[in-house]
Design a protein around this motif. Structure first.
Motif, PDB file in Angstrom:
ATOM      1  N   PHE A  53       0.632  -1.302  -0.024  1.00  8.93           N
ATOM      2  CA  PHE A  53      -0.027  -0.020  -0.057  1.00  8.93           C
ATOM      3  C   PHE A  53       0.805   1.424  -0.140  1.00  8.93           C
ATOM      4  CE2 PHE A  53      -3.104  -3.143   1.194  1.00  8.93           C
ATOM      5  CZ  PHE A  53      -4.154  -2.898   0.416  1.00  8.93           C
ATOM      6  N   SER A  54       2.033   1.188   0.748  1.00  4.87           N
ATOM      7  CA  SER A  54       2.747   2.474   0.575  1.00  4.87           C
ATOM      8  C   SER A  54       3.380   2.700  -0.760  1.00  4.87           C
ATOM      9  CB  SER A  54       3.965   2.366   1.777  1.00  4.87           C
ATOM     10  OG  SER A  54       4.758   1.103   1.390  1.00  4.87           O
ATOM     11  N   PHE A  55       3.477   1.774  -1.498  1.00  2.00           N
ATOM     12  CA  PHE A  55       3.997   1.601  -3.073  1.00  2.00           C
ATOM     13  C   PHE A  55       2.787   2.282  -3.791  1.00  2.00           C
ATOM     14  CE2 PHE A  55       3.819  -0.460  -7.273  1.00  2.00           C
ATOM     15  CZ  PHE A  55       4.878   0.393  -7.876  1.00  2.00           C
ATOM     16  N   LEU A  56       1.530   1.622  -3.726  1.00  2.00           N
ATOM     17  CA  LEU A  56       0.288   2.212  -4.689  1.00  2.00           C
ATOM     18  C   LEU A  56      -0.022   3.581  -4.456  1.00  2.00           C
ATOM     19  CD1 LEU A  56      -1.722  -1.240  -4.459  1.00  2.00           C
ATOM     20  CD2 LEU A  56      -0.809   0.006  -6.370  1.00  2.00           C
ATOM     21  N   SER A  57      -0.066   4.070  -3.222  1.00  2.77           N
ATOM     22  CA  SER A  57      -0.576   5.295  -2.953  1.00  2.77           C
ATOM     23  C   SER A  57       0.085   6.395  -3.693  1.00  2.77           C
ATOM     24  CB  SER A  57      -0.705   5.632  -1.547  1.00  2.77           C
ATOM     25  OG  SER A  57      -1.314   4.738  -0.847  1.00  2.77           O
ATOM     26  N   PRO A  58       1.334   6.519  -3.535  1.00  2.00           N
ATOM     27  CA  PRO A  58       2.098   7.428  -4.358  1.00  2.00           C
ATOM     28  C   PRO A  58       1.910   7.494  -5.876  1.00  2.00           C
ATOM     29  CG  PRO A  58       3.811   6.432  -2.886  1.00  2.00           C
ATOM     30  CD  PRO A  58       2.338   5.845  -2.769  1.00  2.00           C
ATOM     31  N   VAL A  59       2.096   6.214  -6.313  1.00  2.00           N
ATOM     32  CA  VAL A  59       1.785   5.798  -7.774  1.00  2.00           C
ATOM     33  C   VAL A  59       0.430   6.763  -8.434  1.00  2.00           C
ATOM     34  CG1 VAL A  59       1.723   4.147  -9.591  1.00  2.00           C
ATOM     35  CG2 VAL A  59       3.300   4.161  -8.002  1.00  2.00           C
ATOM     36  N   LEU A  60      -0.321   6.232  -7.469  1.00  2.00           N
ATOM     37  CA  LEU A  60      -2.007   6.780  -7.944  1.00  2.00           C
ATOM     38  C   LEU A  60      -1.986   8.221  -8.088  1.00  2.00           C
ATOM     39  CD1 LEU A  60      -4.250   4.305  -6.243  1.00  2.00           C
ATOM     40  CD2 LEU A  60      -3.984   4.735  -8.608  1.00  2.00           C
ATOM     41  N   MET A  61      -1.219   8.861  -6.983  1.00  2.00           N
ATOM     42  CA  MET A  61      -1.353  10.334  -6.792  1.00  2.00           C
ATOM     43  C   MET A  61      -0.319  11.223  -7.758  1.00  2.00           C
ATOM     44  SD  MET A  61      -1.286  10.912  -2.643  1.00  2.00           S
ATOM     45  CE  MET A  61      -1.613  12.544  -2.613  1.00  2.00           C
ATOM     46  N   ILE A  62       0.583  10.497  -8.338  1.00  2.00           N
ATOM     47  CA  ILE A  62       1.314  10.904  -9.253  1.00  2.00           C
ATOM     48  C   ILE A  62       0.796  11.003 -10.365  1.00  2.00           C
ATOM     49  CG2 ILE A  62       3.722  10.715 -10.429  1.00  2.00           C
ATOM     50  CD1 ILE A  62       4.875  10.088  -7.735  1.00  2.00           C
ATOM     51  N   ALA A  63       0.052   9.814 -10.897  1.00  2.00           N
ATOM     52  CA  ALA A  63      -0.454   9.509 -12.051  1.00  2.00           C
ATOM     53  C   ALA A  63      -1.679  10.425 -12.015  1.00  2.00           C
ATOM     54  CB  ALA A  63      -1.253   8.281 -12.119  1.00  2.00           C
ATOM     55  N   GLY A  64      -2.525  10.609 -11.003  1.00  2.00           N
ATOM     56  CA  GLY A  64      -3.430  11.734 -11.064  1.00  2.00           C
ATOM     57  C   GLY A  64      -3.123  13.161 -11.360  1.00  2.00           C
ATOM     58  N   ALA A  65      -1.939  13.526 -10.687  1.00  2.00           N
ATOM     59  CA  ALA A  65      -1.433  14.882 -10.777  1.00  2.00           C
ATOM     60  C   ALA A  65      -0.795  15.377 -12.242  1.00  2.00           C
ATOM     61  CB  ALA A  65      -0.170  14.929  -9.815  1.00  2.00           C
ATOM     62  N   ILE A  66      -0.239  14.171 -12.778  1.00  2.00           N
ATOM     63  CA  ILE A  66       0.082  14.336 -14.353  1.00  2.00           C
ATOM     64  C   ILE A  66      -1.033  14.489 -15.257  1.00  2.00           C
ATOM     65  CG2 ILE A  66       1.130  13.153 -16.266  1.00  2.00           C
ATOM     66  CD1 ILE A  66       3.042  12.063 -14.210  1.00  2.00           C
ATOM     67  N   TRP A  67      -2.142  13.771 -14.777  1.00  2.00           N
ATOM     68  CA  TRP A  67      -3.146  13.736 -15.794  1.00  2.00           C
ATOM     69  C   TRP A  67      -3.959  15.275 -15.538  1.00  2.00           C
ATOM     70  CZ3 TRP A  67      -5.818  10.411 -18.943  1.00  2.00           C
ATOM     71  CH2 TRP A  67      -7.084  10.645 -19.296  1.00  2.00           C
ATOM     72  N   VAL A  68      -4.020  15.680 -14.279  1.00  2.00           N
ATOM     73  CA  VAL A  68      -4.666  16.949 -14.276  1.00  2.00           C
ATOM     74  C   VAL A  68      -3.917  18.123 -14.854  1.00  2.00           C
ATOM     75  CG1 VAL A  68      -5.341  18.635 -12.457  1.00  2.00           C
ATOM     76  CG2 VAL A  68      -6.063  16.178 -12.156  1.00  2.00           C
ATOM     77  N   ALA A  69      -2.574  18.210 -14.567  1.00  2.00           N
ATOM     78  CA  ALA A  69      -1.631  18.982 -15.016  1.00  2.00           C
ATOM     79  C   ALA A  69      -1.594  19.393 -16.629  1.00  2.00           C
ATOM     80  CB  ALA A  69      -0.099  18.851 -14.717  1.00  2.00           C
TER      81      ALA A  69
END
Lengths: 224, 383
Positions: free
Chosen positions: B257-273
C-alpha cells in the motif's frame, strides 16, 4: 488626452530584431476621433497596445491624461484599463462560454447600475433579442457590436479599436464606425487603427503608419 | 459574474475536457478509497492470521533450567501469578508485548501414562485496544483433553475426570494436532493450581511481540532489555521462526500500500496538469481580454486554480462514492475472514475532500502561473 514621445518598440525574433515602432511622436486631443492607417505589419496593433497600457515600449513615453503610463505600476495600469480605456479588436475576443449580457458585463462589476448600463448598451446596439445568446450564435456584425458595448460599459474616456471593421461587410462596418462616432460625440476619444478606408469618413484626423514610422505630411496627417 | 459562476460556465462550455479532468481525479480517489478501505480489512485480516500463528514469546521464571525446559516442555521453576498484572500495568508494555497469557504447566501421571496439565488464565490485553482474547475459553471445573489423552482414558465430552481430588467435567476432546498438545489437559489456571498444590503460582507467560522487525534485526535483545526493567524475576525467549513469519507477512502488506498510494497520486497529478495546460493554451485569447479589461493576475489565477479546486471537490465526492461502493462489493470476496468488518470509512471522505482539491490545485499550479505570466498583448495580437 494622449501624448506619445519618441515611442519605439523592438522585438527579438528568430530572424533578428524586428523594429515594430520607430520613434513615434503623436498627440491625440480629448474628444478626437483619430484613424491610424497602415498596411499589415506596419505596427498599428503594437501602437494601439502601447497606447492602451498593454505593451511596454522599448523606449519613449506614453502620456495619458498627464500620467506617464509606463511609469505606473502594473496594478495602476490595470486599474486605468478597467476604468478609463476600452478596447475593441478585429477578432472580437468575446468569451465563448458567456452570454451577450455577461460578455458586456465582463468589464464591470455586478451592481444594479452596471447591469442597467449593460442592458442599455445592448439595446442601443440593437441586440436586445440576442442578450442571452452565446457568441457562437451571433453574426460577425453582432459580435463586434457586443465587443463595442463591452468597451463602452465603464464609460471610458478613451476607446482603442484595432481593425474593428476588418471582419465585417461594408454595411456592418459602417454601423460599427457610426457607433464609435456616436461615442466620440458624447465626449470620448477614439483611436482606430485600420488598413482599410471604411473609418476615414468618420475620423477627425487620419495618420499613416508605414514600417513602424509615421509618414510625414502631406500623407501623415489628413485633417478632416 | 462571480468567479464561481465564471468557472461553472466554462466547465459546462468545455464539458468534455472538464469530464476527462474530473475522470482522472475520480479514478484516483476511487482507487485510493477502495484500496484504503480494503487495506484496513487487509490489515485486520493479516493481524488476525498472524495472531492465529500463535504466541511467539515465552516469559519464564529467571532461574528456569533451559535444558530441562526444552526436554520436558515447561519450566521447573514457578513465579507468582501477580507478575502478569505487574507486567500489564508497566508503562508502554503493550507497545512491545501483546495478548499476555499466564499459565501453569506441570507433568502428571494419568492412567499409567504421563500427561501435561496446563492451567491457563484469561488473556490480558491493552485496555484501550480492546483486543479479542486468543485461544479458546475454559470454564472453571471443566477440562479440555488432548486427542491422545482422550483415547487413553476413553473419555468423551460430558464425562467426568478426577484429578488431584478435583472432579472435572470433560468439556471436549480436542482434534488430533499431531504435536505435544495431544498429551495436554487444559483447565483454568485456578483449577490447575489446586490440582498441583501450587496456589498463586505460574511458570509461563505467553505473549506476542509487536515489534515486527525484519529478519536482520534482533528483537530478542530489545525484548530482554525491556523485560529486565519491568520484570527482573523473569526472562524471555522468542520462537524466531514464527516471529519472522509474522513480521514478513505484515511488512509485505504495508509495503504494497505504501507503494500504490504515491503511484496513484502522481498519475492523477500528471493527468490533471496535462488538461490544465491544454486549458490554458485554449484560453490564451480569453486571458488576454481579461487583462485588457483591467483584471489582474490574481483574477486569472483564481479562474484556473478555482476550476482545479472545484473539480477536486467534485472528484473527491464522486470518487469516494465509487471507491466505497467498489470496496464494499469486491472487498468481502477478497478478505473473507474480515468480510463483515469492511465498512464505509467516512473519515476517508473528509481526507478526500481536503487532499483531492489540494492535489488538483497543485497540479494546475504551474499551468495557472503560466496563464498569469502570459503576455496579454502577445496573446491578443496572435489570436
Amino acid at each position: 488626452m494622449l501624448k506619445v514621445e519618441q515611442l519605439s518598440k523592438h522585438y527579438r525574433s528568430s530572424g533578428g530584431q524586428v523594429r515594430s515602432l520607430e520613434q513615434i511622436d503623436l498627440q491625440v486631443s480629448e474628444g478626437e476621433f483619430l484613424v491610424v492607417r497602415g498596411h499589415s505589419g506596419s505596427g498599428k496593433t503594437t501602437l494601439l497596445l502601447a497606447l492602451g497600457a498593454m505593451l511596454r515600449p522599448t523606449s519613449g513615453k506614453v502620456w495619458f491624461q498627464g500620467k506617464d503610463l509606463y511609469g505606473l505600476g502594473s496594478s495602476q495600469r490595470a486599474s486605468l484599463r478597467a476604468t478609463q480605456i476600452g478596447f475593441v479588436f478585429q477578432m472580437f475576443h468575446l468569451v465563448h462560454y458567456l452570454s451577450v449580457v455577461d460578455n458586456v458585463m465582463m468589464a464591470g462589476g455586478r451592481s444594479k447600475e452596471i447591469k442597467m448600463r449593460a442592458e442599455g448598451l445592448i439595446e442601443s446596439m440593437g441586440l436586445e433579442h440576442r442578450r442571452h445568446h452565446r457568441p457562437g450564435q451571433l453574426s460577425a456584425g453582432e459580435k463586434q457590436r457586443v465587443a463595442l458595448a463591452r468597451a463602452m460599459l465603464m464609460r471610458p474616456s478613451l476607446i482603442l479599436a484595432d481593425e474593428p471593421t476588418g471582419n465585417l461587410d461594408p454595411k456592418h462596418a459602417a454601423e460599427v464606425c457610426q457607433h464609435l462616432r456616436n461615442y466620440r460625440d458624447e465626449g470620448a476619444t477614439v483611436v482606430l487603427v485600420t488598413h482599410g478606408e471604411a473609418a476615414s469618413s468618420h475620423a477627425d484626423r487620419t495618420i499613416h503608419l508605414e514600417q513602424g514610422r509615421l509618414l510625414e505630411s502631406p500623407l501623415a496627417t489628413e485633417a478632416r | 459574474m462571480t468567479a464561481l459562476s465564471l468557472i461553472s460556465s466554462e466547465l459546462i462550455h468545455r464539458k468534455v475536457q472538464a469530464l476527462l479532468m474530473l475522470a482522472g481525479l475520480v479514478a484516483v480517489v476511487a482507487l485510493m478509497t477502495a484500496y484504503l478501505t480494503t487495506e484496513l480489512a487487509a490489515e485486520r485480516e493479516t493481524k488476525r492470521i498472524t495472531r492465529d500463528l500463535g504466541f511467539n514469546l515465552r516469559i519464564l521464571p529467571r532461574e528456569t533450567d533451559m535444558d530441562l525446559y526444552w526436554f520436558q516442555g515447561f519450566s521447573n521453576q514457578t513465579m507468582p501469578e501477580g507478575l502478569i498484572d505487574k507486567l500489564a500495568r508497566s508503562e508502554g508494555v503493550f507497545m512491545t508485548y501483546n495478548h499476555l497469557m499466564a499459565s501453569l504447566r506441570q507433568s502428571i501421571t494419568l492412567a499409567e501414562g504421563q500427561a501435561i496439565l496446563v492451567g491457563v488464565a484469561p488473556t490480558v490485553t491493552s485496555a484501550d485496544k480492546q483486543k479479542r482474547p486468543m485461544g479458546f475459553t475454559i470454564d472453571e471445573g471443566t477440562v479440555h483433553l488432548g486427542h491422545q489423552i482422550g483415547l487413553r482414558l476413553g473419555l468423551k465430552a460430558g464425562d467426568r475426570l478426577d484429578l488431584g481430588g478435583q472432579s472435572l467435567e470433560v468439556a471436549k476432546v480436542m482434534v488430533e494436532y499431531g504435536n505435544q498438545e495431544d498429551v495436554y489437559l487444559y483447565t483454568t489456571l485456578k483449577d490447575a493450581q489446586v490440582i498441583t498444590g501450587l496456589e498463586g503460582q505460574i511458570n509461563e507467560i505467553k505473549a506476542i511481540d509487536c515489534l515486527c522487525l525484519t529478519a536482520d534485526q534482533d528483537p530478542v535483545s530489545i525484548l530482554r532489555r525491556e523485560l529486565e526493567q519491568r520484570l527482573p524475576e523473569a526472562k524471555v525467549i522468542q520462537d524466531r521462526v514464527q516471529a519472522d513469519a509474522r513480521a514478513r507477512q505484515r511488512q509485505m502488506v504495508e509495503r504494497k500500500f505504501s507503494f500504490l498510494s504515491p503511484v496513484l497520486m502522481i498519475a492523477g497529478a500528471i493527468w490533471v496538469a496535462v488538461f490544465a495546460m491544454l486549458n490554458v493554451r485554449e484560453r490564451r485569447s480569453e486571458i488576454g481580454i481579461w487583462r485588457a479589461l483591467g483584471k489582474g493576475g490574481g483574477f486569472v489565477a483564481v479562474l484556473f486554480l478555482g476550476k482545479a479546486l472545484l473539480l477536486g471537490w467534485l472528484g473527491a465526492l464522486i470518487g469516494f462514492a465509487l471507491g466505497n461502493a467498489l470496496a464494499l462489493s469486491v472487498g468481502p470476496d477478497i478478505f473473507q475472514i474480515t468480510a463483515k468488518a469492511i465498512r464505509t470509512e467516512w473519515s476517508y471522505l473528509g481526507w478526500a475532500m481536503v487532499w483531492t482539491p489540494m492535489l488538483s490545485a497543485a497540479s494546475a499550479f504551474i499551468p495557472a502561473m503560466l496563464a498569469v505570466s502570459q503576455d496579454p498583448a502577445q496573446s491578443l495580437r496572435e489570436s
